[in-house]
Motif scaffolding. Structure first.
Motif, PDB file in Angstrom:
ATOM      1  N   MET A   1      35.216  52.283  74.666  1.00 24.94           N
ATOM      2  CA  MET A   1      34.258  51.883  73.645  1.00 24.94           C
ATOM      3  C   MET A   1      33.008  52.733  73.790  1.00 24.94           C
ATOM      4  O   MET A   1      32.619  53.081  74.883  1.00 24.94           O
ATOM      5  CB  MET A   1      33.880  50.416  73.820  1.00 24.94           C
ATOM      6  CG  MET A   1      34.789  49.483  73.085  1.00 24.94           C
ATOM      7  SD  MET A   1      34.033  47.898  72.780  1.00 24.94           S
ATOM      8  CE  MET A   1      34.627  46.962  74.150  1.00 24.94           C
ATOM      9  N   SER A   2      32.372  52.986  72.677  1.00 28.03           N
ATOM     10  CA  SER A   2      31.154  53.783  72.736  1.00 28.03           C
ATOM     11  C   SER A   2      29.986  52.928  73.227  1.00 28.03           C
ATOM     12  O   SER A   2      30.014  51.698  73.138  1.00 28.03           O
ATOM     13  CB  SER A   2      30.839  54.368  71.365  1.00 28.03           C
ATOM     14  OG  SER A   2      30.372  53.354  70.506  1.00 28.03           O
ATOM     15  N   GLY A   3      28.971  53.607  73.724  1.00 32.02           N
ATOM     16  CA  GLY A   3      27.792  52.902  74.225  1.00 32.02           C
ATOM     17  C   GLY A   3      27.098  52.104  73.146  1.00 32.02           C
ATOM     18  O   GLY A   3      26.570  51.025  73.392  1.00 32.02           O
ATOM     19  N   THR A   4      27.095  52.607  71.917  1.00 31.27           N
ATOM     20  CA  THR A   4      26.433  51.911  70.813  1.00 31.27           C
ATOM     21  C   THR A   4      27.124  50.587  70.509  1.00 31.27           C
ATOM     22  O   THR A   4      26.463  49.573  70.275  1.00 31.27           O
ATOM     23  CB  THR A   4      26.428  52.800  69.554  1.00 31.27           C
ATOM     24  OG1 THR A   4      25.818  54.047  69.872  1.00 31.27           O
ATOM     25  CG2 THR A   4      25.681  52.140  68.425  1.00 31.27           C
ATOM     26  N   LEU A   5      28.447  50.589  70.533  1.00 33.77           N
ATOM     27  CA  LEU A   5      29.187  49.364  70.262  1.00 33.77           C
ATOM     28  C   LEU A   5      28.979  48.339  71.374  1.00 33.77           C
ATOM     29  O   LEU A   5      28.805  47.147  71.104  1.00 33.77           O
ATOM     30  CB  LEU A   5      30.675  49.665  70.076  1.00 33.77           C
ATOM     31  CG  LEU A   5      31.554  48.486  69.694  1.00 33.77           C
ATOM     32  CD1 LEU A   5      31.078  47.858  68.387  1.00 33.77           C
ATOM     33  CD2 LEU A   5      32.997  48.910  69.570  1.00 33.77           C
ATOM     34  N   ILE A   6      28.969  48.804  72.602  1.00 34.40           N
ATOM     35  CA  ILE A   6      28.727  47.901  73.726  1.00 34.40           C
ATOM     36  C   ILE A   6      27.329  47.306  73.619  1.00 34.40           C
ATOM     37  O   ILE A   6      27.142  46.102  73.821  1.00 34.40           O
ATOM     38  CB  ILE A   6      28.924  48.639  75.064  1.00 34.40           C
ATOM     39  CG1 ILE A   6      30.397  48.987  75.252  1.00 34.40           C
ATOM     40  CG2 ILE A   6      28.412  47.798  76.232  1.00 34.40           C
ATOM     41  CD1 ILE A   6      30.687  49.877  76.422  1.00 34.40           C
ATOM     42  N   ASN A   7      26.337  48.137  73.271  1.00 35.25           N
ATOM     43  CA  ASN A   7      24.968  47.640  73.104  1.00 35.25           C
ATOM     44  C   ASN A   7      24.909  46.575  72.016  1.00 35.25           C
ATOM     45  O   ASN A   7      24.249  45.550  72.182  1.00 35.25           O
ATOM     46  CB  ASN A   7      24.012  48.783  72.766  1.00 35.25           C
ATOM     47  CG  ASN A   7      23.753  49.696  73.935  1.00 35.25           C
ATOM     48  OD1 ASN A   7      23.997  49.338  75.083  1.00 35.25           O
ATOM     49  ND2 ASN A   7      23.269  50.884  73.646  1.00 35.25           N
ATOM     50  N   LEU A   8      25.587  46.798  70.903  1.00 35.02           N
ATOM     51  CA  LEU A   8      25.584  45.832  69.803  1.00 35.02           C
ATOM     52  C   LEU A   8      26.227  44.512  70.221  1.00 35.02           C
ATOM     53  O   LEU A   8      25.705  43.432  69.918  1.00 35.02           O
ATOM     54  CB  LEU A   8      26.290  46.404  68.577  1.00 35.02           C
ATOM     55  CG  LEU A   8      26.317  45.511  67.343  1.00 35.02           C
ATOM     56  CD1 LEU A   8      24.904  45.207  66.869  1.00 35.02           C
ATOM     57  CD2 LEU A   8      27.124  46.153  66.235  1.00 35.02           C
ATOM     58  N   ILE A   9      27.332  44.578  70.925  1.00 34.46           N
ATOM     59  CA  ILE A   9      28.002  43.358  71.391  1.00 34.46           C
ATOM     60  C   ILE A   9      27.094  42.580  72.333  1.00 34.46           C
ATOM     61  O   ILE A   9      26.964  41.355  72.229  1.00 34.46           O
ATOM     62  CB  ILE A   9      29.351  43.701  72.054  1.00 34.46           C
ATOM     63  CG1 ILE A   9      30.333  44.218  71.001  1.00 34.46           C
ATOM     64  CG2 ILE A   9      29.925  42.497  72.792  1.00 34.46           C
ATOM     65  CD1 ILE A   9      31.591  44.818  71.571  1.00 34.46           C
ATOM     66  N   VAL A  10      26.443  43.284  73.246  1.00 30.31           N
ATOM     67  CA  VAL A  10      25.520  42.638  74.187  1.00 30.31           C
ATOM     68  C   VAL A  10      24.361  41.996  73.434  1.00 30.31           C
ATOM     69  O   VAL A  10      23.963  40.867  73.727  1.00 30.31           O
ATOM     70  CB  VAL A  10      25.013  43.666  75.235  1.00 30.31           C
ATOM     71  CG1 VAL A  10      23.844  43.111  76.031  1.00 30.31           C
ATOM     72  CG2 VAL A  10      26.145  44.077  76.157  1.00 30.31           C
ATOM     73  N   GLN A  11      23.822  42.690  72.444  1.00 35.45           N
ATOM     74  CA  GLN A  11      22.712  42.150  71.653  1.00 35.45           C
ATOM     75  C   GLN A  11      23.123  40.896  70.890  1.00 35.45           C
ATOM     76  O   GLN A  11      22.365  39.931  70.821  1.00 35.45           O
ATOM     77  CB  GLN A  11      22.190  43.203  70.674  1.00 35.45           C
ATOM     78  CG  GLN A  11      21.510  44.362  71.332  1.00 35.45           C
ATOM     79  CD  GLN A  11      21.360  45.557  70.414  1.00 35.45           C
ATOM     80  OE1 GLN A  11      21.894  45.584  69.308  1.00 35.45           O
ATOM     81  NE2 GLN A  11      20.644  46.565  70.876  1.00 35.45           N
ATOM     82  N   ILE A  12      24.311  40.899  70.320  1.00 33.69           N
ATOM     83  CA  ILE A  12      24.782  39.737  69.559  1.00 33.69           C
ATOM     84  C   ILE A  12      24.977  38.538  70.475  1.00 33.69           C
ATOM     85  O   ILE A  12      24.551  37.418  70.159  1.00 33.69           O
ATOM     86  CB  ILE A  12      26.075  40.082  68.792  1.00 33.69           C
ATOM     87  CG1 ILE A  12      25.750  41.048  67.651  1.00 33.69           C
ATOM     88  CG2 ILE A  12      26.760  38.828  68.263  1.00 33.69           C
ATOM     89  CD1 ILE A  12      26.964  41.625  66.960  1.00 33.69           C
ATOM     90  N   ILE A  13      25.584  38.759  71.622  1.00 30.31           N
ATOM     91  CA  ILE A  13      25.806  37.657  72.573  1.00 30.31           C
ATOM     92  C   ILE A  13      24.472  37.128  73.095  1.00 30.31           C
ATOM     93  O   ILE A  13      24.247  35.916  73.158  1.00 30.31           O
ATOM     94  CB  ILE A  13      26.732  38.110  73.721  1.00 30.31           C
ATOM     95  CG1 ILE A  13      28.137  38.362  73.173  1.00 30.31           C
ATOM     96  CG2 ILE A  13      26.750  37.077  74.843  1.00 30.31           C
ATOM     97  CD1 ILE A  13      29.074  39.022  74.160  1.00 30.31           C
ATOM     98  N   ALA A  14      23.566  38.039  73.461  1.00 31.78           N
ATOM     99  CA  ALA A  14      22.251  37.621  73.945  1.00 31.78           C
ATOM    100  C   ALA A  14      21.477  36.895  72.851  1.00 31.78           C
ATOM    101  O   ALA A  14      20.768  35.918  73.124  1.00 31.78           O
ATOM    102  CB  ALA A  14      21.464  38.830  74.444  1.00 31.78           C
TER     103      ALA A  14
END
Length: 98
Positions: A1-14
Motif C-alpha cells: 500500500m502507498s504511504g498516502t493510503l495508509i495515512n488516510l486510513i489512519v486519519q479516518i480511524i483516528a
C-alpha cells in the motif's frame, strides 16, 4: 500500500475515535455512537488531508511511513474528527430545539 493510503486510513480511524471521544465528553453534542463515528471519520479524513497539505512533513520521509508521521496523522485526524463531530452535534441540537 502507498504511504498516502495508509495515512488516510489512519486519519479516518483516528477521526472516528476522536468523534466518539467528543461525544462521550459532552452529551450535549453527542450524535450517538454511530453518528459520532461517521462524523468523526469524515472529519478525520478530510481534516487530516488538509493538515497534510498544509504541513508537508506530516507525510513522512520519501513518501514512506515512519513513527513521527504516523503519530502526527493520528493526532491530526483525531482532533479534526472530534471537532467535526462536536460541530455537527451542536448544529443538530440547535435544529431540534426549534
Amino acid at each position: 500500500m502507498s504511504g498516502t493510503l495508509i495515512n488516510l486510513i489512519v486519519q479516518i480511524i483516528a477521526g472516528a475515535i476522536g468523534g466518539n471521544a467528543a461525544g462521550a465528553a459532552s452529551k450535549d453534542v453527542s450524535l450517538g455512537t454511530l453518528g459520532n463515528t461517521i462524523a468523526g471519520a469524515i472529519g478525520g479524513g478530510v481534516g487530516g488531508q488538509i493538515l497534510t497539505a498544509l504541513i508537508p512533513m506530516m507525510t513522512g520521509a520519501a513518501g514512506g511511513v515512519d513513527i513521527a508521521a504516523l503519530a502526527s496523522q493520528v493526532v491530526g485526524g483525531g482532533v479534526a474528527g472530534a471537532i467535526v463531530a462536536a460541530i455537527v452535534g451542536m448544529i443538530k441540537n440547535k435544529m431540534v430545539a426549534r
